[in-house]
Write a protein that holds these residues in place. Structure first.
Motif, mmCIF file in Angstrom:
data_model
loop_
_atom_site.group_PDB
_atom_site.id
_atom_site.type_symbol
_atom_site.label_atom_id
_atom_site.label_comp_id
_atom_site.label_asym_id
_atom_site.label_seq_id
_atom_site.Cartn_x
_atom_site.Cartn_y
_atom_site.Cartn_z
ATOM 1 N N VAL A 114 0.841 -1.189 0.000
ATOM 2 C CA VAL A 114 0.000 0.000 0.000
ATOM 3 C C VAL A 114 0.880 1.244 0.000
ATOM 4 O O VAL A 114 1.861 1.319 0.754
ATOM 5 C CB VAL A 114 -0.926 -0.006 1.239
ATOM 6 N N ASP A 115 0.525 2.231 -0.816
ATOM 7 C CA ASP A 115 1.234 3.503 -0.860
ATOM 8 C C ASP A 115 0.853 4.297 0.391
ATOM 9 O O ASP A 115 -0.313 4.668 0.551
ATOM 10 C CB ASP A 115 0.853 4.270 -2.115
ATOM 11 N N PRO A 116 1.808 4.570 1.306
ATOM 12 C CA PRO A 116 1.467 5.279 2.543
ATOM 13 C C PRO A 116 0.797 6.635 2.300
ATOM 14 O O PRO A 116 -0.123 7.009 3.035
ATOM 15 C CB PRO A 116 2.818 5.459 3.243
ATOM 16 N N ASP A 117 1.237 7.374 1.289
ATOM 17 C CA ASP A 117 0.634 8.678 0.999
ATOM 18 C C ASP A 117 -0.848 8.555 0.656
ATOM 19 O O ASP A 117 -1.649 9.403 1.032
ATOM 20 C CB ASP A 117 1.360 9.376 -0.156
ATOM 21 N N LYS A 118 -1.211 7.491 -0.040
ATOM 22 C CA LYS A 118 -2.613 7.308 -0.458
ATOM 23 C C LYS A 118 -3.539 7.029 0.714
ATOM 24 O O LYS A 118 -4.736 7.199 0.606
ATOM 25 C CB LYS A 118 -2.737 6.176 -1.478
ATOM 26 N N VAL A 119 -2.975 6.568 1.831
ATOM 27 C CA VAL A 119 -3.795 6.319 3.023
ATOM 28 C C VAL A 119 -3.493 7.342 4.122
ATOM 29 O O VAL A 119 -3.813 7.116 5.292
ATOM 30 C CB VAL A 119 -3.633 4.867 3.538
ATOM 31 N N GLY A 120 -2.887 8.464 3.734
ATOM 32 C CA GLY A 120 -2.699 9.578 4.658
ATOM 33 C C GLY A 120 -1.532 9.467 5.610
ATOM 34 O O GLY A 120 -1.491 10.165 6.623
ATOM 35 N N LEU A 121 -0.564 8.621 5.311
ATOM 36 C CA LEU A 121 0.613 8.483 6.174
ATOM 37 C C LEU A 121 1.817 9.137 5.501
ATOM 38 O O LEU A 121 2.645 8.478 4.879
ATOM 39 C CB LEU A 121 0.870 7.009 6.491
ATOM 40 N N ALA A 122 1.896 10.451 5.625
ATOM 41 C CA ALA A 122 2.872 11.237 4.874
ATOM 42 C C ALA A 122 4.226 11.375 5.567
ATOM 43 O O ALA A 122 5.192 11.810 4.944
ATOM 44 C CB ALA A 122 2.300 12.627 4.604
ATOM 45 N N VAL A 123 4.317 11.025 6.831
ATOM 46 C CA VAL A 123 5.556 11.242 7.589
ATOM 47 C C VAL A 123 6.218 9.910 7.922
ATOM 48 O O VAL A 123 5.608 9.043 8.537
ATOM 49 C CB VAL A 123 5.273 12.031 8.893
ATOM 50 N N THR A 124 7.471 9.781 7.489
ATOM 51 C CA THR A 124 8.290 8.624 7.844
ATOM 52 C C THR A 124 9.400 9.102 8.768
ATOM 53 O O THR A 124 10.161 10.010 8.413
ATOM 54 C CB THR A 124 8.915 7.970 6.593
ATOM 55 N N ALA A 125 9.476 8.496 9.933
ATOM 56 C CA ALA A 125 10.522 8.839 10.897
ATOM 57 C C ALA A 125 11.363 7.608 11.185
ATOM 58 O O ALA A 125 10.849 6.499 11.277
ATOM 59 C CB ALA A 125 9.891 9.353 12.191
ATOM 60 N N PHE A 126 12.647 7.825 11.317
ATOM 61 C CA PHE A 126 13.575 6.787 11.743
ATOM 62 C C PHE A 126 14.004 7.148 13.160
ATOM 63 O O PHE A 126 14.532 8.242 13.396
ATOM 64 C CB PHE A 126 14.774 6.687 10.808
ATOM 65 N N VAL A 127 13.731 6.258 14.090
ATOM 66 C CA VAL A 127 13.946 6.543 15.498
ATOM 67 C C VAL A 127 14.967 5.549 16.055
ATOM 68 O O VAL A 127 14.812 4.344 15.906
ATOM 69 C CB VAL A 127 12.620 6.434 16.288
ATOM 70 N N ARG A 128 16.000 6.095 16.662
ATOM 71 C CA ARG A 128 17.006 5.276 17.333
ATOM 72 C C ARG A 128 16.716 5.344 18.834
ATOM 73 O O ARG A 128 16.545 6.435 19.384
ATOM 74 C CB ARG A 128 18.405 5.789 17.004
ATOM 75 N N VAL A 129 16.670 4.186 19.456
ATOM 76 C CA VAL A 129 16.315 4.097 20.872
ATOM 77 C C VAL A 129 17.453 3.450 21.638
ATOM 78 O O VAL A 129 17.983 2.411 21.227
ATOM 79 C CB VAL A 129 15.022 3.263 21.059
ATOM 80 N N ARG A 130 17.801 4.070 22.736
ATOM 81 C CA ARG A 130 18.800 3.507 23.650
ATOM 82 C C ARG A 130 18.072 3.143 24.943
ATOM 83 O O ARG A 130 17.298 3.941 25.460
ATOM 84 C CB ARG A 130 19.883 4.552 23.938
ATOM 85 N N LEU A 131 18.290 1.933 25.423
ATOM 86 C CA LEU A 131 17.679 1.495 26.677
ATOM 87 C C LEU A 131 18.637 1.747 27.835
ATOM 88 O O LEU A 131 19.854 1.823 27.635
ATOM 89 C CB LEU A 131 17.340 0.008 26.611
ATOM 90 N N ASP A 132 18.086 1.837 29.037
ATOM 91 C CA ASP A 132 18.956 2.040 30.196
ATOM 92 C C ASP A 132 19.669 0.760 30.604
ATOM 93 O O ASP A 132 20.714 0.808 31.252
ATOM 94 C CB ASP A 132 18.213 2.667 31.378
ATOM 95 N N GLN A 133 19.106 -0.409 30.209
ATOM 96 C CA GLN A 133 19.767 -1.699 30.448
ATOM 97 C C GLN A 133 19.540 -2.580 29.228
ATOM 98 O O GLN A 133 18.475 -2.543 28.632
ATOM 99 C CB GLN A 133 19.189 -2.383 31.687
#
Length: 160
Positions: free
Chosen positions: A59-78
């Motif tokens: 599915v094309d994300p833009d066609k279903v209203g999902l215009a923002v793509t974010a790449f998130v890096r997460v660091r855990l405390d443990q």
């Protein structure tokens, strides 16, 4: 590691089905040079051994209203097994998370997030992701546009 047992016909079958998963067995058999029965047996074997895991509609994300793509890096405390498992269970429940990878380097995880707007991303970040127990640090980059986006895995003959 198990030896790759795919032959040239298996690779052709995979390539064809990755480009059109709704292709009829008749059309597939013609494209790969087999009669329909042996072709179907090969497809069923590729499914049974887990080479082909499932079929989807892309599915094309833009066609279903999902215009923002974010790449998130997460660091855990443990980073022990329990904390990793808890984080993975939590993010698996978030529909915005399209991909999640356990990483080496500065971040423990890299996520690909799809949302409709920056406001929706802020809500996701502030009220859901950063509230997952053990999250110590989050860094985000936003995609401006896709340059290369593939869903088909390469089926080239491995070099030994």
């Amino acid at each position: 590691m198990p030896k790759n047992t795919l032959d040239a016909i298996d690779r052709k079958i995979i390539d064809c089905l990755q480009s059109d998963g709704r292709m009829s067995n008749q059309e597939l058999s013609e494209r790969v040079g087999l009669s329909p029965s042996p072709c179907l047996r090969r497809v069923r074997q590729l499914e049974a051994d887990g080479t082909i895991t499932h079929y989807v509609a892309l599915v094309d994300p833009d066609k279903v209203g999902l215009a923002v793509t974010a790449f998130v890096r997460v660091r855990l405390d443990q980073q022990d097994d329990r904390h990793l498992e808890d984080f993975e269970t939590a993010v698996a429940s978030f529909p915005e998370v399209m991909e999640c990878y356990l990483m080496t380097g500065e971040a423990d995880y890299q996520l690909r997030i799809l949302v409709a707007s920056l406001t929706q991303f802020e809500d996701f970040l502030r009220h859901r992701l950063t509230r997952v127990k053990g999250v110590a640090n989050v860094t985000t980059s936003f995609a401006l546009r896709p340059v290369i986006y593939k869903t088909s895995v390469p089926t080239l003959e491995p070099h030994i």
